[in-house]
Write a protein that holds these residues in place. Structure first.
Motif, PDB file in Angstrom:
ATOM      1  N   VAL A   1       0.845  -1.189   0.000  1.00  7.34           N
ATOM      2  CA  VAL A   1       0.000   0.000   0.000  1.00  7.34           C
ATOM      3  C   VAL A   1       0.881   1.240   0.000  1.00  7.34           C
ATOM      4  CG1 VAL A   1      -1.935   1.183   1.094  1.00  7.34           C
ATOM      5  CG2 VAL A   1      -1.693  -1.297   1.362  1.00  7.34           C
ATOM      6  N   GLU A   2       0.612   2.130  -0.948  1.00 11.24           N
ATOM      7  CA  GLU A   2       1.333   3.391  -1.050  1.00 11.24           C
ATOM      8  C   GLU A   2       0.346   4.545  -0.904  1.00 11.24           C
ATOM      9  OE1 GLU A   2       4.960   2.519  -4.152  1.00 11.24           O
ATOM     10  OE2 GLU A   2       2.974   2.986  -4.988  1.00 11.24           O
ATOM     11  N   VAL A   3       0.725   5.532  -0.105  1.00 13.34           N
ATOM     12  CA  VAL A   3      -0.021   6.781  -0.029  1.00 13.34           C
ATOM     13  C   VAL A   3       0.931   7.897  -0.445  1.00 13.34           C
ATOM     14  CG1 VAL A   3      -1.430   8.319   1.379  1.00 13.34           C
ATOM     15  CG2 VAL A   3      -1.362   5.861   1.898  1.00 13.34           C
ATOM     16  N   GLU A   4       0.525   8.639  -1.467  1.00 14.38           N
ATOM     17  CA  GLU A   4       1.344   9.736  -1.970  1.00 14.38           C
ATOM     18  C   GLU A   4       0.572  11.041  -1.844  1.00 14.38           C
ATOM     19  OE1 GLU A   4       3.931  11.052  -5.936  1.00 14.38           O
ATOM     20  OE2 GLU A   4       2.701   9.215  -5.960  1.00 14.38           O
ATOM     21  N   ILE A   5       1.209  12.047  -1.266  1.00 11.40           N
ATOM     22  CA  ILE A   5       0.652  13.401  -1.221  1.00 11.40           C
ATOM     23  C   ILE A   5       1.688  14.331  -1.822  1.00 11.40           C
ATOM     24  CG2 ILE A   5      -0.210  15.277   0.210  1.00 11.40           C
ATOM     25  CD1 ILE A   5      -1.195  13.271   2.221  1.00 11.40           C
ATOM     26  N   SER A   6       1.258  15.141  -2.764  1.00 12.76           N
ATOM     27  CA  SER A   6       2.198  16.002  -3.475  1.00 12.76           C
ATOM     28  C   SER A   6       2.954  16.889  -2.487  1.00 12.76           C
ATOM     29  CB  SER A   6       1.462  16.861  -4.511  1.00 12.76           C
ATOM     30  OG  SER A   6       0.322  17.487  -3.964  1.00 12.76           O
ATOM     31  N   GLY A   7       4.279  16.898  -2.647  1.00 18.18           N
ATOM     32  CA  GLY A   7       5.146  17.685  -1.788  1.00 18.18           C
ATOM     33  C   GLY A   7       5.561  17.001  -0.507  1.00 18.18           C
ATOM     34  N   LEU A   8       4.961  15.836  -0.196  1.00 17.67           N
ATOM     35  CA  LEU A   8       5.241  15.167   1.074  1.00 17.67           C
ATOM     36  C   LEU A   8       5.880  13.797   0.902  1.00 17.67           C
ATOM     37  CD1 LEU A   8       1.946  15.977   3.047  1.00 17.67           C
ATOM     38  CD2 LEU A   8       4.041  17.347   2.855  1.00 17.67           C
ATOM     39  N   GLY A   9       5.979  13.311  -0.336  1.00 20.04           N
ATOM     40  CA  GLY A   9       6.617  12.029  -0.588  1.00 20.04           C
ATOM     41  C   GLY A   9       5.625  10.897  -0.750  1.00 20.04           C
ATOM     42  N   ILE A  10       6.117   9.678  -0.593  1.00 18.46           N
ATOM     43  CA  ILE A  10       5.309   8.466  -0.722  1.00 18.46           C
ATOM     44  C   ILE A  10       5.540   7.609   0.524  1.00 18.46           C
ATOM     45  CG2 ILE A  10       4.864   6.356  -2.035  1.00 18.46           C
ATOM     46  CD1 ILE A  10       5.947   7.782  -4.511  1.00 18.46           C
ATOM     47  N   LEU A  11       4.453   7.273   1.200  1.00 16.41           N
ATOM     48  CA  LEU A  11       4.487   6.371   2.351  1.00 16.41           C
ATOM     49  C   LEU A  11       4.147   4.971   1.851  1.00 16.41           C
ATOM     50  CD1 LEU A  11       4.459   5.757   5.440  1.00 16.41           C
ATOM     51  CD2 LEU A  11       2.054   6.467   5.430  1.00 16.41           C
ATOM     52  N   ARG A  12       5.036   4.020   2.081  1.00 15.22           N
ATOM     53  CA  ARG A  12       4.859   2.669   1.542  1.00 15.22           C
ATOM     54  C   ARG A  12       4.963   1.641   2.666  1.00 15.22           C
ATOM     55  NH1 ARG A  12       8.739   2.941  -1.744  1.00 15.22           N
ATOM     56  NH2 ARG A  12       7.502   3.710  -3.508  1.00 15.22           N
ATOM     57  N   ASN A  13       3.982   0.756   2.736  1.00 13.89           N
ATOM     58  CA  ASN A  13       3.979  -0.328   3.729  1.00 13.89           C
ATOM     59  C   ASN A  13       3.416  -1.592   3.093  1.00 13.89           C
ATOM     60  OD1 ASN A  13       3.104   2.387   5.310  1.00 13.89           O
ATOM     61  ND2 ASN A  13       4.528   1.195   6.558  1.00 13.89           N
ATOM     62  N   THR A  14       3.936  -2.729   3.488  1.00  8.57           N
ATOM     63  CA  THR A  14       3.463  -4.017   2.997  1.00  8.57           C
ATOM     64  C   THR A  14       2.763  -4.751   4.132  1.00  8.57           C
ATOM     65  OG1 THR A  14       5.253  -4.139   1.379  1.00  8.57           O
ATOM     66  CG2 THR A  14       4.145  -6.196   1.949  1.00  8.57           C
ATOM     67  N   VAL A  15       1.602  -5.318   3.834  1.00  6.50           N
ATOM     68  CA  VAL A  15       0.798  -6.003   4.833  1.00  6.50           C
ATOM     69  C   VAL A  15       1.456  -7.324   5.206  1.00  6.50           C
ATOM     70  CG1 VAL A  15      -1.457  -7.025   5.336  1.00  6.50           C
ATOM     71  CG2 VAL A  15      -1.307  -4.920   3.985  1.00  6.50           C
ATOM     72  N   LYS A  16       1.478  -7.604   6.501  1.00  6.24           N
ATOM     73  CA  LYS A  16       2.064  -8.852   6.995  1.00  6.24           C
ATOM     74  C   LYS A  16       1.123  -9.488   8.013  1.00  6.24           C
ATOM     75  CE  LYS A  16       6.113 -10.776   9.363  1.00  6.24           C
ATOM     76  NZ  LYS A  16       7.400 -10.461  10.020  1.00  6.24           N
ATOM     77  N   ASP A  17       0.759 -10.729   7.796  1.00  5.60           N
ATOM     78  CA  ASP A  17      -0.047 -11.462   8.770  1.00  5.60           C
ATOM     79  C   ASP A  17       0.753 -11.700  10.041  1.00  5.60           C
ATOM     80  OD1 ASP A  17      -2.254 -11.660   7.113  1.00  5.60           O
ATOM     81  OD2 ASP A  17      -1.805 -13.704   6.433  1.00  5.60           O
ATOM     82  N   VAL A  18       0.123 -11.445  11.194  1.00  2.00           N
ATOM     83  CA  VAL A  18       0.767 -11.710  12.483  1.00  2.00           C
ATOM     84  C   VAL A  18      -0.227 -12.444  13.373  1.00  2.00           C
ATOM     85  CG1 VAL A  18       2.309  -9.721  12.351  1.00  2.00           C
ATOM     86  CG2 VAL A  18       0.056  -9.459  13.426  1.00  2.00           C
ATOM     87  N   ALA A  19       0.292 -13.080  14.378  1.00  2.27           N
ATOM     88  CA  ALA A  19      -0.569 -13.847  15.303  1.00  2.27           C
ATOM     89  C   ALA A  19      -1.426 -12.913  16.133  1.00  2.27           C
ATOM     90  CB  ALA A  19       0.318 -14.690  16.208  1.00  2.27           C
TER      91      ALA A  19
END
Length: 285
Positions: free
Chosen positions: A267-285
């Motif tokens: 999942v990426e969230v991009e806001i102009s002028g602020l960059g791109i926040l990127r995270n990958t989903v991981k199953d956890v207990a």
């Protein structure tokens, strides 16, 4: 400038400024201007670092650092619900709202850029929410709209990952918004003075490259000054506190059919002028 909180190769938490892929360490393991990015805000250093200080600070490649939440230790994180009309329409909630919907997120639920978004085994409805984060610069209480922006340090990107089943089974949203490893904040905090045209800034959320959300800041139902004025009417805000301003339409739960997140989704969230926040989903207990 792109301010960053990070952990260096030696395992020390610090902060600095990232310029063209190079991080200038201004925190405890570097120039030691302040103990943390929050402390830099409190002490009036944020947004005022000079070119000379940057040249003096030790550097390392951004690719070598572990990103932490942009502000690691806010006293308060206050989130706004259904604050874009497109999200109001898809949820059927909030039309003609007289006041914002406010809920809390706990600081220890936060993660940084590139850290895994933790999908707990106790949820079957894990969702994304790309949002704009507003960070407070100085104590704020009972502000009016006209003076609100004088208390803003800067902006960042937030992904308010949500466990929808936990969020919606009761009257309060807090349970579904506070699982560990679900509040992604980063990669940077950008000073207010660096933003030239807030109204035209765009927010876009992508899942595995597919655009799911797209909006401009002018689409906010309650503006940033209105949110600050309302919130400070009932609680005091302090330097480093964070307001998460709401998400546009396009969340996974309300797609036809629902398009919720699974292990391995990026999942990426991009806001102009602020960059791109990127995270990958991981199953956890």
């Amino acid at each position: 400038m792109n301010y960053i909180s990070f952990r260096n190769a030696a395992g020390s938490d610090t902060w600095g400024i990232s310029v063209d892929g190079t991080v200038h360490d201004l925190g405890p393991s570097g120039l030691n201007l302040a103990a943390s990015l929050k402390a830099a805000i409190e002490e009036g250093i944020f947004g005022k670092v000079s070119d000379a200080q940057l040249r003096e600070a030790p550097t390392l490649a951004e690719a070598e650092v572990e990103f932490l939440p942009a502000v690691t230790d806010p006293l308060k994180i206050l989130c706004i619900g259904v604050n874009y009309r497109t999200h109001q329409e898809e949820t059927g909630k909030g039309l003609d709202m007289k006041a914002p919907t406010v809920f809390t997120r706990f600081a220890d639920s936060q993660i940084g850029h590139l850290q895994p978004a933790q999908k707990s085994a106790s949820t079957t409805q894990f969702d994304y929410e790309g949002e704009l984060a507003v960070v407070i610069s100085r104590p704020a209480h009972r502000l009016n709209v006209d003076e609100a922006m004088d208390h803003v340090a800067g902006y960042g990107i937030y992904n308010d990952f949500s466990c929808r089943d936990w969020q919606l089974e009761g009257a309060q949203w807090i349970p579904g918004k506070n699982f560990p490893g679900t509040g992604a904040f980063g990669p940077y905090l950008v000073p207010l003075a660096d933003i030239e045209d807030f109204q035209s800034m765009t927010l876009e959320t992508r899942v595995n490259g597919e655009v799911r959300q797209h909006a401009v800041m002018s689409d906010l139902y309650f503006t940033v000054p209105e949110l600050i004025a309302y919130i400070t009417g009932f609680t005091r805000l302090n330097p480093g506190d964070v307001i998460i301003t709401g998400t546009p339409g396009g969340v996974g739960l309300f797609m036809e059919p629902p398009a919720l997140l699974s292990d391995g989704d990026q999942v990426e969230v991009e806001i102009s002028g602020l960059g791109i926040l990127r995270n990958t989903v991981k199953d956890v207990a």
